[in-house]
Design an enzyme around this catalytic site. Structure first.
Site, PDB file in Angstrom:
ATOM      1  N   GLU A 184      99.569  61.857  31.613  1.00 36.29           N
ATOM      2  CA  GLU A 184      99.510  62.872  30.565  1.00 36.29           C
ATOM      3  C   GLU A 184      99.725  64.259  31.162  1.00 36.29           C
ATOM      4  OE1 GLU A 184      97.230  61.198  26.949  1.00 36.29           O
ATOM      5  OE2 GLU A 184      95.852  62.364  28.152  1.00 36.29           O
ATOM      6  N   SER A 188     101.518  64.558  23.015  1.00 32.15           N
ATOM      7  CA  SER A 188     102.341  64.778  21.826  1.00 32.15           C
ATOM      8  C   SER A 188     103.296  63.618  21.524  1.00 32.15           C
ATOM      9  CB  SER A 188     103.114  66.098  21.937  1.00 32.15           C
ATOM     10  OG  SER A 188     102.210  67.187  22.078  1.00 32.15           O
ATOM     11  N   GLY A 212      98.558  68.040  22.938  1.00 29.13           N
ATOM     12  CA  GLY A 212      98.158  68.814  21.764  1.00 29.13           C
ATOM     13  C   GLY A 212      99.008  70.053  21.529  1.00 29.13           C
ATOM     14  N   HIS A 216      90.245  62.121  31.477  1.00 26.49           N
ATOM     15  CA  HIS A 216      91.095  62.877  30.550  1.00 26.49           C
ATOM     16  C   HIS A 216      91.119  64.349  30.964  1.00 26.49           C
ATOM     17  CE1 HIS A 216      92.701  64.770  26.987  1.00 26.49           C
ATOM     18  NE2 HIS A 216      93.261  63.594  26.737  1.00 26.49           N
ATOM     19  N   GLU A 223      91.021  66.988  29.337  1.00 27.16           N
ATOM     20  CA  GLU A 223      90.039  67.860  28.667  1.00 27.16           C
ATOM     21  C   GLU A 223      88.670  67.738  29.331  1.00 27.16           C
ATOM     22  OE1 GLU A 223      90.903  66.449  24.728  1.00 27.16           O
ATOM     23  OE2 GLU A 223      92.858  67.414  24.876  1.00 27.16           O
ATOM     24  N   ASN A 231      93.346  58.204  21.032  1.00 20.72           N
ATOM     25  CA  ASN A 231      92.249  58.990  21.607  1.00 20.72           C
ATOM     26  C   ASN A 231      91.859  59.990  20.519  1.00 20.72           C
ATOM     27  OD1 ASN A 231      90.538  60.671  22.967  1.00 20.72           O
ATOM     28  ND2 ASN A 231      92.120  61.597  24.265  1.00 20.72           N
ATOM     29  N   LYS A 241      89.401  61.966  20.339  1.00 15.45           N
ATOM     30  CA  LYS A 241      88.766  63.214  20.817  1.00 15.45           C
ATOM     31  C   LYS A 241      87.513  63.510  19.980  1.00 15.45           C
ATOM     32  CE  LYS A 241      93.220  64.552  22.521  1.00 15.45           C
ATOM     33  NZ  LYS A 241      94.069  65.600  23.057  1.00 15.45           N
TER      34      LYS A 241
HETATM   35  P1  PGA Z   1      98.101  64.512  21.880  1.00 16.75           P
HETATM   36  O1  PGA Z   1      96.900  64.078  22.868  1.00 16.75           O
HETATM   37  O2  PGA Z   1      98.813  63.248  21.493  1.00 16.75           O
HETATM   38  O3  PGA Z   1      97.415  65.178  20.718  1.00 16.75           O
HETATM   39  O4  PGA Z   1      98.981  65.438  22.641  1.00 16.75           O
HETATM   40  C1  PGA Z   1      97.081  63.075  23.811  1.00 16.75           C
HETATM   41  C2  PGA Z   1      95.833  62.926  24.643  1.00 16.75           C
HETATM   42  O5  PGA Z   1      95.180  63.946  24.931  1.00 16.75           O
HETATM   43  O6  PGA Z   1      95.450  61.814  25.037  1.00 16.75           O
END
Ligand code: PGA
Length: 255
Positions: free
Chosen positions: A170, A216, A176, A98, A100, A13, A15
């Protein structure tokens, strides 16, 4: 339960990262490193990078996804892109729900359901994200949150359509932040999602249903997370932007 009934899926992903030229360069770097993967490999990229990604992945084992889609086919929705448009471009995967999107752009369980429906109606495979905020984990309501997000998103989804849905668990506090859920925490929720699929559909559907962990996941922790019975892959943010790290996760999923 039988993990061998399922093929692992590792999806990046990206982003809001990478220009089209940078997308081409990153995919060209990833391609040889994952060519012999024994799992599905997907890169979900910003809309503006889709054409570059589709071109760069041609003839390879890497599939391309978008990071969201709108529920309507077309209309007065400034700044949005429909599932129909994505399909017309040749996009096969799309992320919905997601955290976000839910946190910063007002996506709700209901709009996530509608976006998921539009993607399914257009023949795409959906990576549907669910997960709790830190306060919800601390309140011990993780399972309620995840169950309710999942149930609402799957309302009206048939057992046949379920073949084109992947759920990515998630935990929002792990995204992140460098704070990964422990393998046991990831397993506990991924297993509960599979049990919910059995409850809503049947055991056969649950046994072949792909549940990813995201938050992460990286080259160092992927092995342990992916060794868990109910963790069938990963949705990878930060580590998906570095070809060797992404390839190491694909390798861990190919064992
Ligand atoms: P990350 O993001 O691996 O940077 O924690 C995962 C995601 O948001 O899908």
């Amino acid at each position: 339960m039988n993990k061998s009934l399922r093929k692992a899926v590792i999806a990046g992903n990206w982003k809001m990262n990478k220009t089209p030229a940078e997308a081409t360069a990153l995919i060209n770097e990833i391609k040889p490193l994952v060519a012999d993967a024994d799992c599905d490999v997907v890169v979900c990229v910003p809309y503006i990078d889709l054409f570059a990604a589709l071109e760069a992945t041609k003839g390879s084992n890497i599939k391309v996804g978008a990071e969201n889609c709108h529920w309507a086919a077309s209309g007065a929705f400034t700044g949005e892109v429909s599932a129909e448009m994505l399909k017309a471009c040749g996009v096969e995967y799309v992320i919905t729900g997601h955290s976000e999107r839910r946190t910063y752009f007002g996506d709700t369980d209901v709009t996530v359901r509608d976006r998921t429906r539009a993607a399914l109606d257009n023949g795409m495979t959906v990576i549907l994200c669910v997960g709790e905020y830190l306060e919800q984990r601390e309140q011990n309501i993780t399972m309620e949150v995840v169950r309710s997000q999942t149930k609402i998103a799957l309302a009206g989804v048939s057992k046949e359509e379920l073949d084109r849905i992947i759920i990515a668990y998630e935990p929002v506090w792990a995204i992140g932040t460098g704070k990964t859920a422990t393998a046991d925490q990831a397993e506990e929720v991924c297993k509960a999602i599979r049990e919910l699929i059995a409850e809503l559909y049947d055991q056969e559907a649950a046994d072949k249903f792909v549940v990813q962990y995201g938050g992460s996941m990286n080259a160092a922790n992927a092995d342990e997370l992916l060794s868990k019975e109910d963790v069938d892959g990963g949705l990878i943010g930060g580590a998906a932007l570095k070809a060797p790290d992404f390839a190491a996760i694909v390798k861990a999923a190919s064992k």
